[in-house]
Design an enzyme around this catalytic site. Structure first.
Site, PDB file in Angstrom:
ATOM      1  N   ASP A   1      -4.065  -4.168 -29.487  1.00 40.10           N
ATOM      2  CA  ASP A   1      -3.483  -5.476 -29.149  1.00 40.10           C
ATOM      3  C   ASP A   1      -1.972  -5.467 -29.369  1.00 40.10           C
ATOM      4  O   ASP A   1      -1.199  -5.962 -28.545  1.00 40.10           O
ATOM      5  CB  ASP A   1      -4.171  -6.615 -29.926  1.00 40.10           C
TER       6      ASP A   1
ATOM      7  N   LYS B   1      -8.350   0.735 -32.344  1.00 36.32           N
ATOM      8  CA  LYS B   1      -8.671  -0.572 -32.919  1.00 36.32           C
ATOM      9  C   LYS B   1      -9.456  -0.302 -34.201  1.00 36.32           C
ATOM     10  O   LYS B   1     -10.571  -0.796 -34.421  1.00 36.32           O
ATOM     11  CB  LYS B   1      -9.481  -1.378 -31.885  1.00 36.32           C
TER      12      LYS B   1
ATOM     13  N   ASP C   1      -7.212   2.688 -19.872  1.00 35.26           N
ATOM     14  CA  ASP C   1      -7.372   2.060 -18.564  1.00 35.26           C
ATOM     15  C   ASP C   1      -6.516   0.798 -18.496  1.00 35.26           C
ATOM     16  O   ASP C   1      -5.754   0.565 -17.551  1.00 35.26           O
ATOM     17  CB  ASP C   1      -8.869   1.723 -18.375  1.00 35.26           C
TER      18      ASP C   1
ATOM     19  N   TYR D   1     -17.194   3.871 -21.172  1.00 33.02           N
ATOM     20  CA  TYR D   1     -17.591   3.972 -19.764  1.00 33.02           C
ATOM     21  C   TYR D   1     -18.768   4.930 -19.571  1.00 33.02           C
ATOM     22  O   TYR D   1     -19.421   4.915 -18.535  1.00 33.02           O
ATOM     23  CB  TYR D   1     -16.415   4.422 -18.882  1.00 33.02           C
TER      24      TYR D   1
ATOM     25  N   ASP E   1      -2.339   0.282 -16.740  1.00 35.78           N
ATOM     26  CA  ASP E   1      -2.022  -0.688 -15.679  1.00 35.78           C
ATOM     27  C   ASP E   1      -0.907  -1.622 -16.131  1.00 35.78           C
ATOM     28  O   ASP E   1      -0.032  -1.993 -15.349  1.00 35.78           O
ATOM     29  CB  ASP E   1      -3.267  -1.514 -15.306  1.00 35.78           C
TER      30      ASP E   1
END
Ligand code: NAD
Length: 357
Positions: A224, A192, A248, A142, A252
Site C-alpha cells: 500500500d 504485505k 500486476d 493467480y 500498471d
C-alpha cells in the site's frame, strides 16, 4: 549471417494493427544489421479460441517452445468474458507463461524527455523516473491451489490461495539482483508481511538471498505504501521486486507515470529457453480497428527482444533512437497528443519510425 526464428502472436483487438508495424520494423532492422529473422505467425487468444476452441492451442505452444523468442501483441475482448475461465484469452496467457516456465516478468518504466508533458503527474515528480519492476509471474495467487467457488452455502462464496515456496522467491530475487547490478544496485522488495504469512516468507527469503551480494542495497516496503510512493516520489525507485499480484497492479500504476500505457514494454523470462516480449497494455477493444493505437509499447518490446532475447544490441539501440527522434519531432498517436503535437495514426507513426531506422 546469424539466423533467428521468432514467433509473432498478434492476438486480438489492436494486436494485428500494432503487429503489422512491428513486423515491418523488425524486417528493416534485420536488413540494416545483417541478421536473418524468420517471423512465424501463430494464433493466440480469442482468435485462436474461435478457430481451435482453445486460446493457447498446442500448435502455437509448440512453435513458441522451438523459437528463439516470442513477440506477443495482446489478447482479450469483452465478448469472451462469458466463456468458461480456461477458454478465455487471458487464460491463454497463463498457459503460455506456464508452458515456457516464464517466472520473471521485467517491466522497465522510463520517462522519455520528449514525453515529460504527457504524464498526468507534474514534470518535477516524473522527470527522474527510471525504474524496473521485477514481478514473479507463475506463482502466487493467480496459480495457487485450492481455488474455486463454494455453492453449498447460504450465500455464494469464492476463494483463491496466495502461496509461494522459498525456491520460487529465491530465483526471482536472483533475477532482480542481476538487473540491479547492471543499474544503481538498489532493490526495493514490496510485500504485505504485516498481514500475510506468505509475504513474511517472501521478505525473509529476499533478505537471505540479497545479503549474499554486498553490492546490493535492499529496502522493504508494504504494497500500500509502495503504491503511494510511486505517485508521490517515483524517482526514489531503481528495481522493484515483487510477487505476481502486487506486481500486476503496481506495474500498471507505474505505466501511467509515462503518460500512456501505450508506451510500456515488458519481457517474461526463464533461465534458459525463449522469452516472451509483450506490451504491458491489453487489447484496447475501445479503439480496435480504427488504426489509432500507439504501436510504441510493442516496438519497445521488440527492442527488448532484440537486446535480451537475440543479443542484437545495436539493432535494439537503433530502434529506440528512431522512436525518440520521432517523438522529439512532435509526432504522436492520439493517446499521447497535446496541443502542440501532430497526431498520426498507428501505421503513420510506424512509417515515421521506419524512416529513422
Ligand atoms: P487495455 O490495456 O486494453 O486498455 C486500457 C485503456 O488504455 C483503454 O482506454 C485503451 O484504449 C488504452 N490503450 C491500451 N493500449 C493502448 C495503445 N497501444 N494505444 C493507445 N491506447 C491504448 O486494458 P483493459 O481495457 O482493461 O482490457 C481490455 C482487454 O485486454 C480485456 O479483455 C483484458 O482482459 C485484456 N488484457 C490483455 C492483456 C494482455 O494481452 N497481456 C493485458 C491486460 C488486459
Amino acid at each position: 549471417m546469424k539466423k533467428y526464428k521468432i514467433v509473432l502472436l498478434s492476438g486480438d483487438g489492436i494486436g494485428p494493427e500494432i503487429s503489422e508495424v512491428s513486423k515491418k520494423v523488425i524486417k528493416k532492422l534485420s536488413k540494416n544489421h545483417n541478421f536473418d529473422i524468420e517471423i512465424i505467425e501463430e494464433l493466440f487468444g480469442g482468435i485462436a479460441y474461435e478457430k481451435y476452441g482453445s486460446p493457447a492451442p498446442d500448435k502455437t505452444l509448440d512453435q513458441c517452445k522451438k523459437s528463439d523468442a516470442v513477440l506477443l501483441a495482446c489478447v482479450g475482448d469483452i465478448k469472451y468474458d462469458s466463456l468458461a475461465r480456461e477458454l478465455r484469452p487471458e487464460s491463454g496467457l497463463l498457459k503460455l507463461r506456464s508452458a515456457l516456465n516464464l517466472f520473471a516478468n521485467i517491466r522497465p518504466v522510463k520517462i522519455r524527455k520528449s514525453l515529460l508533458d504527457a504524464s498526468t503527474l507534474k514534470k518535477e515528480i516524473v522527470e527522474h523516473v527510471d525504474l524496473i519492476v521485477v514481478r514473479e509471474l507463475i506463482g502466487g495467487i493467480y496459480f495457487g491451489k485450492p481455488r474455486g467457488h463454494i455453492t453449498d452455502t447460504k450465500i455464494p462464496k469464492a476463494f483463491n490461495t496466495m502461496v509461494y515456496d522459498s525456491a520460487e522467491i529465491e530465483r526471482i530475487t536472483e533475477i532482480a539482483i542481476k538487473i540491479a547490478n547492471q543499474r544503481n544496485k538498489k532493490i526495493c522488495s514490496v510485500d504485505k508481511s504485516n498481514v500475510l504469512e506468505v509475504s513474511q516468507l517472501w521478505r525473509d527469503t529476499v533478505l537471505n538471498i540479497t545479503s549474499k551480494d554486498k553490492n546490493i542495497s535492499l529496502s522493504n516496503m508494504y504494497v500500500d505504501n509502495a503504491a503511494m510512493q510511486l505517485v508521490r516520489d517515483p524517482g526514489q525507485f531503481d528495481v522493484i521486486l515483487t510477487s505476481n499480484l502486487f506486481g500486476d497492479i503496481l506495474s500498471d500504476l507505474a505505466a501511467m507515470l509515462t503518460g500512456s500505457i501505450g508506451m510500456l514494454p515488458s519481457a517474461s523470462l526463464n533461465n534458459d529457453g525463449p522469452g516472451v516480449f509483450e506490451p504491458v497494455h491489453g487489447s484496447a477493444p475501445d479503439i480496435a480497428g480504427k488504426n489509432i493505437a500507439n504501436p510504441i509499447a510493442m516496438l519497445l518490446s521488440a527492442s527488448m527482444m532484440l537486446k535480451i532475447g537475440l543479443n542484437e544490441e545495436e539493432a535494439a539501440e537503433n530502434l529506440e533512437t528512431a522512436i525518440d527522434k520521432v517523438l522529439s519531432k512532435g509526432f504522436r498517436t492520439a493517446d499521447l497528443a497535446d496541443r502542440s503535437s501532430e497526431v498520426l495514426s498507428c501505421s503513420e507513426i510506424g512509417d515515421k519510425i521506419m524512416d529513422e531506422i
